[in-house]
Design an enzyme around this catalytic site. Structure first.
Site, PDB file in Angstrom:
ATOM      1  N   SER A   1       0.829  -1.203   0.000  1.00 43.88           N
ATOM      2  CA  SER A   1       0.000   0.000   0.000  1.00 43.88           C
ATOM      3  C   SER A   1       0.869   1.261   0.000  1.00 43.88           C
ATOM      4  O   SER A   1       1.754   1.410  -0.842  1.00 43.88           O
ATOM      5  CB  SER A   1      -0.928  -0.055   1.224  1.00 43.88           C
TER       6      SER A   1
ATOM      7  N   ASP B   1      -8.854  -6.922  -3.915  1.00 41.80           N
ATOM      8  CA  ASP B   1      -8.492  -5.587  -3.424  1.00 41.80           C
ATOM      9  C   ASP B   1      -9.186  -4.551  -4.301  1.00 41.80           C
ATOM     10  O   ASP B   1      -8.891  -4.426  -5.488  1.00 41.80           O
ATOM     11  CB  ASP B   1      -6.969  -5.426  -3.500  1.00 41.80           C
TER      12      ASP B   1
ATOM     13  N   HIS C   1      -7.928  -5.397   0.389  1.00 39.08           N
ATOM     14  CA  HIS C   1      -6.638  -4.705   0.451  1.00 39.08           C
ATOM     15  C   HIS C   1      -5.756  -5.281   1.561  1.00 39.08           C
ATOM     16  O   HIS C   1      -4.535  -5.341   1.428  1.00 39.08           O
ATOM     17  CB  HIS C   1      -6.906  -3.217   0.694  1.00 39.08           C
TER      18      HIS C   1
END
Lengths: 389, 200
Positions: free
Chosen positions: A162, A329, A362
């Site tokens: 991320s 995600d 995610h």
């Protein structure tokens, strides 16, 4: 020595008990926003041993709410290990028997590195809202000084998920000769309008809390609890997939309840979960730091300086890339990772791309998904082989 | 010497050292690895099967996990010297379009495929009345990924229609050897056909 004191509950593939260390930097750091920090401190943890030329060093970059505590336990009473314990440890993909692994709390953080809760030397008061806005580029610059401080000329790899992955990308752009591999997991080359929109709602939740006091809540002995809690609850929704939420909570009512009560207190398990996440987050996270981190995400756009052309932005990189995305995600979908891959392919860069089948959304990058662990581990074997570790 | 399968060895022998190669459906990366080591080529492998991604990494191959049926839009025109596709043409949704894509992103295309007119397969269908199975086609009819099987004649006809110039053809018989009387009745005697081609 410490090993003998460990209870049986610390698993053998853990780095065990770890203590954070501090590095102080007294040279001013000029920031992308134009302001500068006269000096700053970074708190970090390190696992494994450096080899003689420190070529086996791996930098781990944390995401939005992460810390320097990536693996192991700070005390025997810790309920949970560090945030990426799934991937870091003896025999794990980022194998501390082979690598020297470093993770620092980012500048602007609230876990020991200089940030909004630190004292501003100019005023003797906490920075609070006066803390300058920090960008991914600023983090990378501050981390490069940490590398100098640790005597690390070239990282064997820089890895993150991320927002952490964005730092790995930025490193490859800014310091092409200081890393051999960039491991970019669950990332995007820049945020979408939808991503920014979620961040903005989170920020508004914090900033509209009456206890926010324009960011000077510390001087008012207040904490914008409700706002920060809402921001975290919102974030959590975007970290999970619909399927993961359905599997975890469904429409289950809380234990002991068998019917609706027609009020607004917690009734569904998912409500209970989100409130718990929000409430516990408030205990260990600073609202100004949350605002800063979301802005760093929003501003990240390495292609912007190249007319929006990511291929050009990545033209100078010499690191080899591993890009990993997860099918469920939706915050940073595989299509966003493909944008990064495509730009690297365009520039004839070394890149491997894996699209991992995972239902976690995610958050999958923090989970022990077998295919993910296998791909990362296999890739790290290759990194180790290159440096003879 | 490499221990490549004979069909892959023929493909490898056609590739000029130091060229740029894209391998469509690269499997575990064996061919690319060999090309990298013995011919110093650079390039990428595309592969859909998750289990093969780790194998490619282990083989030191740059692999992109992708579905060939989505096309090659990740690649700009003229990026590669060779675009190779071994034993995959028959498993894609639109083989004719993929051939065009191969010659868009690469200068020269190389494909291998199982020749459906191989006499043993004909025997299966004509005499036994069963869907053909063989070494190169080892799946039962209900679970085969091979949805667009063709013969040597079919492939050459398609190339003619598409203005694709065949530069070279090799065939291998059932034990992956060159037939004793090469060039005689290839459509009957070849189990595997191997082509090198470019835009006419």
């Amino acid at each position: 020595m410490a090993a003998e004191a460990m209870p049986e509950s610390i698993p053998p593939d853990s780095v065990g008990l770890v203590e954070p260390e501090h590095a102080r930097f007294n040279t001013a750091l000029t920031l992308e926003c134009g302001r500068s920090l006269p000096g700053y401190e970074l708190v970090y943890e390190a696992y494994g041993k450096p080899n003689s030329d420190r070529s086996n060093a791996i930098l781990i970059c944390h995401a939005l709410s992460g810390t320097h505590h990536a693996a192991g336990y700070n005390s025997l009473t810790d309920r949970k290990p560090g945030w990426w314990d799934v991937c870091i440890g003896p025999g794990k993909p980022i194998d501390t028997n082979r690598f020297y692994v470093v993770c620092c709390n980012n500048l602007g953080g609230c876990h020991g590195s200089t940030g909004p809760t630190s004292i501003n030397p100019a005023t003797g008061e906490p920075y609070g809202a006066d803390f300058p806005i920090i960008t991914v580029q600023d983090w990378v610059h501050s981390q490069a000084r940490l590398a100098d401080h640790l005597g690390i000329e070239t990282w064997a790899a820089i890895a993150g998920g991320s927002l952490g992955a964005m730092q790995a990308m930025q490193w490859a752009i800014e310091y092409p000769r200081r890393l051999r591999h960039a491991i970019v997991i669950a990332a995007a080359p820049r945020l979408s309008a939808q991503n920014i929109a979620f961040n903005e709602v989170a920020r508004q939740a914090i900033r509209s809390d009456p206890d926010f006091h324009d960011g000077r809540y510390q001087s008012h002995q207040a904490i914008p609890r409700r706002g920060l809690m809402l921001a975290r609850m919102l974030g959590h929704i975007t970290y999970l997939s619909d399927k993961a939420m359905r599997a975890k909570f469904g429409r289950d009512l809380r234990r002991g309840k068998d019917d609706y009560d027609f009020h607004y207190e917690v009734e569904f398990e998912v409500e209970s979960y989100l409130r718990y996440q929000g409430e516990s987050f408030v205990e260990h996270f600073d609202a100004n730091t949350y605002l800063l981190m979301t802005k760093a995400l929003d501003y990240f756009d390495p292609a912007a300086a190249f007319g929006g052309d990511l291929t050009k932005a990545l033209a100078g990189v010499s690191a080899q890339f591993l890009v990993v995305a997860f099918t469920s995600d939706w915050r940073f979908s595989p299509a966003r990772s493909r944008e990064i891959v495509r730009a690297l392919l365009d520039g004839n860069k070394d890149v491997t791309y894996a699209e991992i089948e995972a239902d976690h959304g995610h958050d999958a990058f923090l989970m022990p998904v077998p295919q993910y662990i296998d791909v990362l581990g296999t890739y790290m074997d290759k990194v180790a082989a290159e440096i003879g570790a | 010497m490499s221990g490549l399968r004979p069909d892959l060895q023929i493909v490898a022998d056609w590739i000029t050292p130091r060229s740029r190669v894209l391998d469509l459906g690269c499997g575990d990366g064996t061919l690319l690895r060999e090309l990298q080591e013995s011919r110093f080529v650079t390039g990428y492998g595309l592969e859909i099967d998750a289990d093969n991604i780790g194998r490619c990494i282990r083989n030191g191959v740059n692999v992109i996990q992708t579905d060939l049926d989505q096309g090659l839009s990740d690649f700009a025109a003229g990026t590669f010297d060779y675009v190779v596709m071994t034993q995959t043409l028959q498993a894609v949704r639109r083989p004719n379009r993929l051939l065009d894509e191969m010659l868009r992103v690469g200068r020269i295309g190389i494909v291998t495929f199982p020749n459906f007119a191989f006499w043993r397969l004909r025997y299966h269908l004509a005499m036994l009345g069963r869907m053909p199975m063989s070494g190169a086609l080892s799946y039962t009819w209900y679970e085969t990924p091979n949805i667009h099987l063709c013969t040597i004649r079919d492939f050459e006809e398609l190339c003619l229609q598409k203005d694709i110039r065949i530069l070279e053809r090799e065939v291998l018989s059932h034990d992956l050897r060159r037939p004793v009387i090469a060039g005689v009745l290839p459509n009957l005697l070849a189990e595997i056909a191997i082509y090198r081609f470019r835009r006419g």
